[in-house]
Design a protein around this motif. Structure first.
Motif, PDB file in Angstrom:
ATOM      1  N   ASP A 505       0.807  -1.221   0.000  1.00  0.00           N
ATOM      2  CA  ASP A 505       0.000   0.000   0.000  1.00  0.00           C
ATOM      3  C   ASP A 505       0.838   1.268   0.000  1.00  0.00           C
ATOM      4  OD1 ASP A 505       1.027   0.017   2.538  1.00  0.00           O
ATOM      5  OD2 ASP A 505      -0.912   0.069   3.576  1.00  0.00           O
ATOM      6  N   GLU A 545      -9.758 -13.158  -1.349  1.00  0.00           N
ATOM      7  CA  GLU A 545      -9.768 -11.753  -1.712  1.00  0.00           C
ATOM      8  C   GLU A 545      -8.358 -11.155  -1.655  1.00  0.00           C
ATOM      9  OE1 GLU A 545     -10.403 -12.101   2.690  1.00  0.00           O
ATOM     10  OE2 GLU A 545     -11.322 -13.003   0.906  1.00  0.00           O
ATOM     11  N   ASP A 548      -4.591  -5.264   0.934  1.00  0.00           N
ATOM     12  CA  ASP A 548      -3.546  -4.245   0.911  1.00  0.00           C
ATOM     13  C   ASP A 548      -2.833  -4.237   2.250  1.00  0.00           C
ATOM     14  OD1 ASP A 548      -3.878  -2.535  -1.707  1.00  0.00           O
ATOM     15  OD2 ASP A 548      -5.906  -2.971  -1.000  1.00  0.00           O
ATOM     16  N   ARG A 608      -4.421   2.462  -4.772  1.00  0.00           N
ATOM     17  CA  ARG A 608      -5.412   1.699  -4.010  1.00  0.00           C
ATOM     18  C   ARG A 608      -6.784   2.363  -4.080  1.00  0.00           C
ATOM     19  NH1 ARG A 608      -5.092   0.604   2.545  1.00  0.00           N
ATOM     20  NH2 ARG A 608      -7.129  -0.413   2.770  1.00  0.00           N
ATOM     21  N   SER A 609      -6.826   3.681  -3.959  1.00  0.00           N
ATOM     22  CA  SER A 609      -8.110   4.387  -3.990  1.00  0.00           C
ATOM     23  C   SER A 609      -8.782   4.255  -5.350  1.00  0.00           C
ATOM     24  CB  SER A 609      -7.909   5.866  -3.641  1.00  0.00           C
ATOM     25  OG  SER A 609      -7.030   6.482  -4.571  1.00  0.00           O
ATOM     26  N   GLU A 610      -7.983   4.281  -6.434  1.00  0.00           N
ATOM     27  CA  GLU A 610      -8.549   4.145  -7.766  1.00  0.00           C
ATOM     28  C   GLU A 610      -9.111   2.737  -7.973  1.00  0.00           C
ATOM     29  OE1 GLU A 610      -9.930   5.382 -11.320  1.00  0.00           O
ATOM     30  OE2 GLU A 610      -8.971   6.635  -9.788  1.00  0.00           O
ATOM     31  N   ARG A 611      -8.429   1.733  -7.449  1.00  0.00           N
ATOM     32  CA  ARG A 611      -8.931   0.360  -7.571  1.00  0.00           C
ATOM     33  C   ARG A 611     -10.248   0.203  -6.819  1.00  0.00           C
ATOM     34  NH1 ARG A 611      -3.636  -1.000  -6.212  1.00  0.00           N
ATOM     35  NH2 ARG A 611      -4.324  -1.953  -4.249  1.00  0.00           N
ATOM     36  N   GLU A 612     -10.358   0.819  -5.636  1.00  0.00           N
ATOM     37  CA  GLU A 612     -11.585   0.723  -4.858  1.00  0.00           C
ATOM     38  C   GLU A 612     -12.742   1.437  -5.559  1.00  0.00           C
ATOM     39  OE1 GLU A 612     -10.467   2.244  -1.068  1.00  0.00           O
ATOM     40  OE2 GLU A 612      -9.650   0.329  -0.366  1.00  0.00           O
ATOM     41  N   LYS A 613     -12.443   2.562  -6.228  1.00  0.00           N
ATOM     42  CA  LYS A 613     -13.492   3.257  -6.986  1.00  0.00           C
ATOM     43  C   LYS A 613     -13.990   2.380  -8.135  1.00  0.00           C
ATOM     44  CE  LYS A 613     -11.783   7.938  -6.056  1.00  0.00           C
ATOM     45  NZ  LYS A 613     -11.145   9.146  -6.637  1.00  0.00           N
ATOM     46  N   ARG A 614     -13.056   1.705  -8.806  1.00  0.00           N
ATOM     47  CA  ARG A 614     -13.453   0.804  -9.905  1.00  0.00           C
ATOM     48  C   ARG A 614     -14.354  -0.308  -9.391  1.00  0.00           C
ATOM     49  NH1 ARG A 614     -10.187   0.473 -14.753  1.00  0.00           N
ATOM     50  NH2 ARG A 614      -9.573   2.611 -15.234  1.00  0.00           N
ATOM     51  N   ARG A 615     -13.992  -0.908  -8.255  1.00  0.00           N
ATOM     52  CA  ARG A 615     -14.803  -1.989  -7.694  1.00  0.00           C
ATOM     53  C   ARG A 615     -16.189  -1.493  -7.301  1.00  0.00           C
ATOM     54  NH1 ARG A 615      -9.858  -4.013  -5.303  1.00  0.00           N
ATOM     55  NH2 ARG A 615     -10.227  -2.750  -3.436  1.00  0.00           N
ATOM     56  N   ALA A 616     -16.244  -0.279  -6.749  1.00  0.00           N
ATOM     57  CA  ALA A 616     -17.534   0.277  -6.340  1.00  0.00           C
ATOM     58  C   ALA A 616     -18.426   0.533  -7.555  1.00  0.00           C
ATOM     59  CB  ALA A 616     -17.318   1.576  -5.559  1.00  0.00           C
TER      60      ALA A 616
END
Length: 619
Positions: A505, A545, A548, A608-616
């Motif tokens: 991370d 899963e 991070d 990491r934040s961009e990956r979480e936005k994609r998942r959302a």
């Protein structure tokens, strides 16, 4: 019709590791190419560093063996071909150069998937076959059973509507390439052939494989079957002369693949003697030659008579079935070890590869610095990436994907024929592994020696990442071989990798303290002192899963002494991956960073934040 009785052109084809290159070595020694006291490396035909490291043949190469007979000397132009299915394009190209084949089959393993592939190609071209049952001196050899299996393979591959059964009338030679011995008499299992040398094999070749034929006075026709390069002469075109005569300094018609015809001059002409190319003034029908002077010539094109140009059919090979994306290195550590970093250099290198490798395709993507590279299999693509890495390139390589087709309005995918040899106790393990990958068992044979052979048809995408798990589950004892079988309707979703990734991370240096805490969560790929960055995969999670984590965490020191401070903390060694293993490990949202001194797994999106936005957004 005239005949070149002093010449034979033949290819040695077989499954990987059945002894092709070793047999060529023995023929070179017994023909007097080397001195008795000369220091010669084993498998002298495998000249690439990668070929020696991996123990496989990657590029088809030819040699000329001069053999003395009672009717005078005869030159055997022998093409040593790869045995791995991923390099099938090299085999198909080699078959365009020859008039017959030696089919090598291991006396213990018998016919395997690549044996089927190369034999199918030879039978389609109506090439005569000499069966060589090699390694007859192996303690576990089963010669008679292997010969029967080969007959069954011939029957299976011959066209049902063909009345030509002459292909079944092939001679059988029993050999031990390592010992340099061959015989027409079947020895006992585990015994050496009764002849002291390879002369019975050579005599069988001379009587079975026809000499080149040609029409007297016919105009020149020479087809380019391979490309090479010389530091002094530039690009070399390797040709088989079908008709006419080619001379140094002559002007010929260059019949291009796009239909154009241009007049060009042959500045130099080379022929093969043993392992060397030597200058020649002229060459005739049947000769395999290298010519210089045409910098843009490509495989499959024809050199013809300038006054009467008649092009030969362009060489066609099977279409690719696996693809990867290859782009420039975009990680925070880019530029630390390589000197070829730009998209222009990468594109030029990929274009150069397509000129000399007929089974590679390069397609553009929606990004200007990334291309889709299609090939026959994971190994072929991994070898290309490894060669580029050693040349100083830094790359980002995506997860291997299958190349699909729309047939009759339905989505189809490539299917592989898989042969697995395992000890009896692992049969259940293998069937459980191939079940979720949509594998369909075709046959199961128990050899009665504690080993079982399983034949499967499996979607190609089901085999991506399978080899590593297979070797782990069979404790390294299992043998896995597969070859492209054809296209079948899409089999649906597959479950392959069951575990997630441990993802760094932040950027920093890995500490021993962090590793000690993280090794309980999964298997680590890095050790203390390794530089990492946000989005880099540092290990495999024990759960499904992704997680991070902070691999750079340091121990906080206090002035209070702990009763356990002096205990020894043991770290498990990190798991180091080869390039092939790293590509197998990748998921769809992951890729591999490849540099001259490192192979790193990473997320396609580092933040990491961009990956979480994609998942959302997907939810």
């Amino acid at each position: 019709m005239a005949v070149r009785s002093d010449l034979r052109n033949l290819a040695i084809v077989a499954h990987v590791d059945h002894g092709k290159t070793t047999l060529v070595d023995a023929l070179l020694w017994q023909s007097g190419v080397f001195r008795d006291n000369q220091d010669v490396a084993e498998r002298v035909m495998d000249s690439l560093d990668l070929e020696r490291e991996k123990g496989i043949t990657i590029l088809a190469k030819n040699t000329a063996v001069r053999w003395e007979t009672k009717d005078g000397p005869v030159t055997l132009n022998i093409v040593d071909t790869p045995g791995h299915a991923d390099f099938g394009g090299e085999v198909e190209r080699a078959l365009e150069m020859v008039d017959g084949v030696l089919l090598l089959v291991d006396a213990a393993e018998g016919p395997l998937p690549q044996t089927r592939f190369v034999l199918r190609k030879a039978l389609r071209k109506r090439l005569p076959v000499v069966l060589v049952v090699n390694k007859v001196d192996r303690p576990d050899s089963r010669i008679a059973e292997v010969v029967n299996q080969t007959y069954e393979l011939f029957l299976d591959l011959l066209d049902d509507d063909s009345s030509d059964t002459s292909a079944l009338d092939f001679p059988i030679v029993y050999a031990s390439a390592r010992a340099g011995r061959a015989s027409l008499t079947q020895p006992a299992d585990g015994s050496l052939p009764d002849s002291p040398d390879l002369r019975p094999l050579v005599e069988t070749i001379l009587t079975t494989i026809p000499p080149p034929t040609y029409d007297e006075g016919a105009p020149l026709q020479a087809q380019v079957t391979n490309l090479d390069a010389s530091p002094y002469l530039g690009r070399l075109a390797l040709c088989r002369i079908h008709q006419g005569e080619l001379t140094r300094g002559s002007t010929v018609a260059w019949c291009r693949a796009n239909g154009d015809v241009r007049l060009v001059r042959v500045t130099d002409l080379l022929m093969t003697e043993a392992l060397d190319r030597v200058p020649a003034d002229k060459a005739g029908p049947g000769d395999l030659v290298a010519i210089a002077g045409i910098p843009d010539i490509t495989i499959g094109e024809t050199l013809a008579d300038p006054e009467n140009p008649k092009p030969l059919p362009v060489i066609r090979v099977d279409e690719p079935s696996i693809s990867v994306t290859i782009g420039i290195n975009t990680s925070p550590l880019a530029g630390q070890s390589g000197d070829k970093l730009t998209a222009r250099l990468l594109k030029n290198r990929l274009d150069a590869e397509t000129l000399g490798n007929v089974s590679i395709r390069v397609r553009p993507t929606d990004r200007p610095d990334t291309w889709e590279v299609q090939g026959r299999g994971e190994l072929q693509l991994a070898v290309l990436v490894e060669m580029m890495r050693r040349e100083g390139f830094e790359l980002t390589v995506g997860k291997p994907q299958v190349v699909t087709r729309i047939i009759d309005g339905t989505l189809h995918e490539p299917v592989e024929r898989v042969t697995v040899d395992v000890p009896e106790e692992y049969v259940g393990v293998v069937t459980q592994m191939l079940g979720p990958r949509r594998g369909r068992m075709e046959q199961m044979v128990n050899h009665g020696t504690g080993w079982v052979r399983l034949d499967y048809l499996v979607p190609a995408r089901g085999l991506i990442g399978f080899r590593t798990d297979f070797l782990t589950e069979t404790r390294g004892t299992g043998l896995l071989h597969h070859v492209f079988e054809g296209y079948q309707p899409w089999a649906g979703d597959l479950r392959t990798r069951a575990r997630g990734s441990l993802v760094a991370d932040r950027r920093g240096t890995v500490t021993a303290y962090a590793c000690f805490n993280l090794q309980e969560r999964g298997t680590l790929f890095v050790g203390p002192g390794t530089e990492v960055y946000e989005g880099m995969i540092i290990g495999e999670n024990a759960r499904a899963e992704d997680m991070d984590v902070n691999p750079c965490r340091e121990r906080k020191l206090t002035n209070i002494r702990s009763s356990t401070a002096e205990e020894l903390e043991r770290l498990a060694p990190p798991r180091h991956m080869s390039l092939e293993q790293a590509l197998e490990f990748c998921r769809e949202d992951e890729c591999v960073e490849v540099t001259p001194d490192a192979i790193r797994l990473r997320k396609t999106i580092l933040s990491r934040s961009e990956r979480e936005k994609r998942r959302a957004r997907r939810r």
